[in-house]
Write a protein that holds these residues in place. Structure first.
Motif, PDB file in Angstrom:
ATOM      1  N   TYR A 213      14.563   1.581   3.300  1.00  0.00           N
ATOM      2  CA  TYR A 213      13.884   2.865   3.192  1.00  0.00           C
ATOM      3  C   TYR A 213      13.484   3.136   1.746  1.00  0.00           C
ATOM      4  O   TYR A 213      12.413   3.680   1.477  1.00  0.00           O
ATOM      5  N   TYR A 214      14.352   2.752   0.811  1.00  0.00           N
ATOM      6  CA  TYR A 214      14.137   3.090  -0.596  1.00  0.00           C
ATOM      7  C   TYR A 214      13.068   2.217  -1.251  1.00  0.00           C
ATOM      8  O   TYR A 214      12.224   2.730  -1.998  1.00  0.00           O
ATOM      9  N   LEU A 215      13.060   0.909  -0.992  1.00  0.00           N
ATOM     10  CA  LEU A 215      12.128   0.020  -1.681  1.00  0.00           C
ATOM     11  C   LEU A 215      11.082  -0.633  -0.778  1.00  0.00           C
ATOM     12  O   LEU A 215       9.911  -0.730  -1.158  1.00  0.00           O
ATOM     13  N   ASN A 216      11.466  -1.126   0.404  1.00  0.00           N
ATOM     14  CA  ASN A 216      10.461  -1.738   1.275  1.00  0.00           C
ATOM     15  C   ASN A 216       9.330  -0.760   1.603  1.00  0.00           C
ATOM     16  O   ASN A 216       8.199  -1.170   1.889  1.00  0.00           O
ATOM     17  N   SER A 217       9.644   0.532   1.553  1.00  0.00           N
ATOM     18  CA  SER A 217       8.646   1.552   1.869  1.00  0.00           C
ATOM     19  C   SER A 217       7.400   1.427   1.002  1.00  0.00           C
ATOM     20  O   SER A 217       6.291   1.762   1.432  1.00  0.00           O
ATOM     21  N   HIS A 218       7.540   0.941  -0.253  1.00  0.00           N
ATOM     22  CA  HIS A 218       6.383   0.777  -1.135  1.00  0.00           C
ATOM     23  C   HIS A 218       5.372  -0.194  -0.549  1.00  0.00           C
ATOM     24  O   HIS A 218       4.192   0.128  -0.371  1.00  0.00           O
ATOM     25  N   HIS A 219       5.815  -1.418  -0.272  1.00  0.00           N
ATOM     26  CA  HIS A 219       4.882  -2.442   0.204  1.00  0.00           C
ATOM     27  C   HIS A 219       4.452  -2.187   1.652  1.00  0.00           C
ATOM     28  O   HIS A 219       3.353  -2.594   2.048  1.00  0.00           O
ATOM     29  N   ILE A 220       5.301  -1.537   2.417  1.00  0.00           N
ATOM     30  CA  ILE A 220       4.905  -1.192   3.786  1.00  0.00           C
ATOM     31  C   ILE A 220       3.784  -0.167   3.765  1.00  0.00           C
ATOM     32  O   ILE A 220       2.814  -0.273   4.522  1.00  0.00           O
ATOM     33  N   ASP A 221       3.894   0.835   2.903  1.00  0.00           N
ATOM     34  CA  ASP A 221       2.804   1.812   2.807  1.00  0.00           C
ATOM     35  C   ASP A 221       1.525   1.139   2.331  1.00  0.00           C
ATOM     36  O   ASP A 221       0.428   1.421   2.847  1.00  0.00           O
ATOM     37  N   TRP A 222       1.645   0.251   1.339  1.00  0.00           N
ATOM     38  CA  TRP A 222       0.454  -0.438   0.854  1.00  0.00           C
ATOM     39  C   TRP A 222      -0.189  -1.233   1.985  1.00  0.00           C
ATOM     40  O   TRP A 222      -1.423  -1.264   2.107  1.00  0.00           O
ATOM     41  N   SER A 223       0.605  -1.850   2.835  1.00  0.00           N
ATOM     42  CA  SER A 223       0.073  -2.605   3.973  1.00  0.00           C
ATOM     43  C   SER A 223      -0.646  -1.682   4.950  1.00  0.00           C
ATOM     44  O   SER A 223      -1.755  -1.999   5.421  1.00  0.00           O
ATOM     45  N   GLU A 224      -0.014  -0.538   5.253  1.00  0.00           N
ATOM     46  CA  GLU A 224      -0.644   0.398   6.196  1.00  0.00           C
ATOM     47  C   GLU A 224      -1.981   0.894   5.654  1.00  0.00           C
ATOM     48  O   GLU A 224      -2.977   0.989   6.385  1.00  0.00           O
ATOM     49  N   TRP A 225      -2.018   1.205   4.366  1.00  0.00           N
ATOM     50  CA  TRP A 225      -3.243   1.672   3.706  1.00  0.00           C
ATOM     51  C   TRP A 225      -4.300   0.574   3.683  1.00  0.00           C
ATOM     52  O   TRP A 225      -5.468   0.801   3.999  1.00  0.00           O
ATOM     53  N   THR A 226      -3.888  -0.640   3.334  1.00  0.00           N
ATOM     54  CA  THR A 226      -4.816  -1.759   3.214  1.00  0.00           C
ATOM     55  C   THR A 226      -5.370  -2.183   4.570  1.00  0.00           C
ATOM     56  O   THR A 226      -6.562  -2.512   4.702  1.00  0.00           O
ATOM     57  N   LEU A 227      -4.525  -2.170   5.584  1.00  0.00           N
ATOM     58  CA  LEU A 227      -4.917  -2.690   6.898  1.00  0.00           C
ATOM     59  C   LEU A 227      -5.379  -1.602   7.870  1.00  0.00           C
ATOM     60  O   LEU A 227      -5.555  -1.871   9.055  1.00  0.00           O
ATOM     61  N   ALA A 228      -5.582  -0.384   7.369  1.00  0.00           N
ATOM     62  CA  ALA A 228      -6.056   0.706   8.234  1.00  0.00           C
ATOM     63  C   ALA A 228      -7.375   0.316   8.891  1.00  0.00           C
ATOM     64  O   ALA A 228      -8.346  -0.042   8.222  1.00  0.00           O
ATOM     65  N   GLY A 229      -7.395   0.343  10.213  1.00  0.00           N
ATOM     66  CA  GLY A 229      -8.585  -0.050  10.955  1.00  0.00           C
ATOM     67  C   GLY A 229      -8.746  -1.540  11.135  1.00  0.00           C
ATOM     68  O   GLY A 229      -9.623  -1.995  11.866  1.00  0.00           O
ATOM     69  N   VAL A 230      -7.907  -2.334  10.460  1.00  0.00           N
ATOM     70  CA  VAL A 230      -7.979  -3.795  10.543  1.00  0.00           C
ATOM     71  C   VAL A 230      -6.882  -4.345  11.448  1.00  0.00           C
ATOM     72  O   VAL A 230      -7.134  -5.185  12.315  1.00  0.00           O
ATOM     73  N   ALA A 231      -5.652  -3.876  11.236  1.00  0.00           N
ATOM     74  CA  ALA A 231      -4.519  -4.352  12.030  1.00  0.00           C
ATOM     75  C   ALA A 231      -3.479  -3.246  12.138  1.00  0.00           C
ATOM     76  O   ALA A 231      -3.468  -2.298  11.341  1.00  0.00           O
ATOM     77  N   ARG A 232      -2.596  -3.369  13.138  1.00  0.00           N
ATOM     78  CA  ARG A 232      -1.535  -2.382  13.300  1.00  0.00           C
ATOM     79  C   ARG A 232      -0.219  -3.103  13.583  1.00  0.00           C
ATOM     80  O   ARG A 232      -0.208  -4.171  14.213  1.00  0.00           O
ATOM     81  N   PRO A 233       0.928  -2.552  13.138  1.00  0.00           N
ATOM     82  CA  PRO A 233       2.219  -3.191  13.376  1.00  0.00           C
ATOM     83  C   PRO A 233       2.678  -2.967  14.813  1.00  0.00           C
ATOM     84  O   PRO A 233       2.570  -1.866  15.351  1.00  0.00           O
ATOM     85  N   ILE A 234       3.198  -4.026  15.446  1.00  0.00           N
ATOM     86  CA  ILE A 234       3.603  -3.884  16.848  1.00  0.00           C
ATOM     87  C   ILE A 234       5.056  -4.282  17.097  1.00  0.00           C
ATOM     88  O   ILE A 234       5.619  -3.922  18.131  1.00  0.00           O
ATOM     89  N   ARG A 235       5.686  -5.029  16.167  1.00  0.00           N
ATOM     90  CA  ARG A 235       7.068  -5.456  16.407  1.00  0.00           C
ATOM     91  C   ARG A 235       7.789  -5.665  15.077  1.00  0.00           C
ATOM     92  O   ARG A 235       7.202  -6.159  14.114  1.00  0.00           O
ATOM     93  N   VAL A 236       9.064  -5.264  15.026  1.00  0.00           N
ATOM     94  CA  VAL A 236       9.863  -5.374  13.800  1.00  0.00           C
ATOM     95  C   VAL A 236      11.207  -6.016  14.117  1.00  0.00           C
ATOM     96  O   VAL A 236      11.883  -5.617  15.072  1.00  0.00           O
TER      97      VAL A 236
END
Length: 419
Positions: A213-236
């Motif tokens: 929650y504290y650190l992975n959140s940085h790169h996860i947000d960047w991924s969501e922002w970068t891939l908006a409209g391109v791809a979506r997460p479906i499994r973790v």
């Protein structure tokens, strides 16, 4: 545009740089939030400034620290700040009394333990305040959805403080990816902090939150922002490493890795991202290692955020790779001159947006275009983080993120059912 009044909620490292009765042993010894708000007041964007914590007994030390690290360094910068609760009081609900002294259209900036974000943010929203919350905005998708609903009903701007979006290297990588690297294939991201941070965060580490929650959140947000409209997460699927924190009496993982399956929107092909975070790293030339590798179907990008070719060595501090792109603490002619740093711009952009909403020139929904990480456009990130925690607690069982049809907003998280 009129100036806004700002209530800072949280008094720790990121707000003041004061931890355990002294300057934080990190790259944020002078803090970020308070320094930025004092400077914005100097530049006539902010008027009244308040600060709220739980333990008022800390405030005399905080004031001395801010005078030494801010007032004495930057040309006598005005540090006037109302504080809640009183200096001799301890009150976990002080935020309720503090926010009651502010008005609709004012701004709440929340940098408190993760498990307190929802209650504090909802209190501010219900009072008509605009709200910026440190990442993760909340820990559960259900709570994120509630905040989004409340923000829409109250007509206020609510966003997450995820400054990686303003890092020029990360922003350029995003533009290159969206400009011609094809579908998403693979990403590996790593972010760490030295193990002495476990002492800094011992009040909540493993109790109310974890390193993902504290650190992975940085790169996860960047991924969501970068891939908006391109791809979506479906499994973790999540895995963890243990030993160091538990040796210090903290029941939490040292490192957490989330493996996230992304689905490309145009043809339903799949990509994979691996996000690893740790707070058990050795002390090195940087406080935080931060890097990623991204591969699309038509190209790839490597970014090492920690090493930009700028190094400093002093008798007092030794050798360090420094990053004035994030926060430039070194004064120019005795004045604070870090306004162009993305640690400052993250807050200034939000303050400017709130002033525009208050003036009627823009609506909160206007910022859902990606210019801010609004509560309405960041729900995938919360879903990934919550699914990761659920997977860890279920001994690594994969968790599926569900959507309503082909949309981008997740609706639920459920354990994956193997055929």
């Amino acid at each position: 545009m009129d100036k806004v009044d700002v209530l800072m909620l949280g008094t720790g490292e990121y707000t003041t740089g004061y931890v355990g009765g002294k300057a934080a042993d990190s790259d944020k010894g002078a803090g970020v939030v308070a320094l930025t708000m004092f400077d914005l007041r100097r530049r006539n964007k902010v008027n009244r400034v308040g600060m709220c914590g739980v333990n008022g007994k800390k405030f005399p030390g905080i004031r001395q620290h801010m005078q030494r690290c801010i007032g004495d360094v930057y040309g006598g910068m005005d540090l006037t700040c109302e504080t809640f609760p009183g200096d001799g009081e301890v009150n976990p609900k002080a935020y309720v009394d503090a926010s009651a002294t502010f008005k609709a259209g004012d701004v709440g900036v929340i940098f408190t333990p993760d498990d307190t974000h929802f209650d504090i943010a909802l209190d501010c929203i219900n009072k008509g305040m605009h709200v910026m919350v440190t990442k993760p905005i909340v820990q559960k998708l259900e709570d994120h959805q509630k905040l989004a609903k409340a923000a829409a009903e109250k007509g206020v701007l609510v966003a997450v403080e995820v400054h990686k979006r303003l890092d020029p290297f990360y922003a350029d990588a995003r533009d290159r990816i969206r400009g011609g690297l094809g579908n998403f294939q693979y990403m590996y991201a790593y972010m760490s902090q030295p193990k002495h941070q476990l002492e800094t965060f011992k009040a909540w580490a493993g109790k109310s939150s974890d390193i993902s929650y504290y650190l992975n959140s940085h790169h996860i947000d960047w991924s969501e922002w970068t891939l908006a409209g391109v791809a979506r997460p479906i499994r973790v699927t999540a895995t963890g490493s243990t030993g160091v924190a538990k040796g210090k009496g903290m029941d939490t993982e040292d490192s957490i890795t989330l493996t996230v399956q992304w689905q490309n929107m145009n043809d339903k092909t799949l990509g994979c991202a691996v996000y690893t975070s740790s707070w058990a790293a050795p002390k090195s030339d940087v406080h935080s290692q931060q890097r990623f590798f991204y591969m699309g179907t038509q190209g790839e990008i490597n970014v090492d955020q920690a090493h930009r070719g700028c190094t400093v060595s002093t008798d007092q501090a030794g050798f360090a790779s420094v990053n004035p792109l994030f926060m430039k603490y070194t004064p120019t002619n005795g004045m604070f001159s870090g306004q162009g740093s993305y640690g400052v711009r993250s807050f200034e952009n939000f303050i400017d947006a709130c002033r525009e909403v208050n003036s009627g020139s823009k609506k909160p929904s206007d910022f859902d275009d990606g210019s801010l990480a609004t509560v309405h456009t960041t729900q995938q990130g919360t879903a990934i983080l919550e699914a990761g925690r659920m997977s860890l607690d279920a001994d690594g069982q994969p968790m599926d993120i569900e959507y309503d049809g082909d949309g981008h907003t997740p609706t639920a998280i459920k354990p994956h059912k193997f055929e």
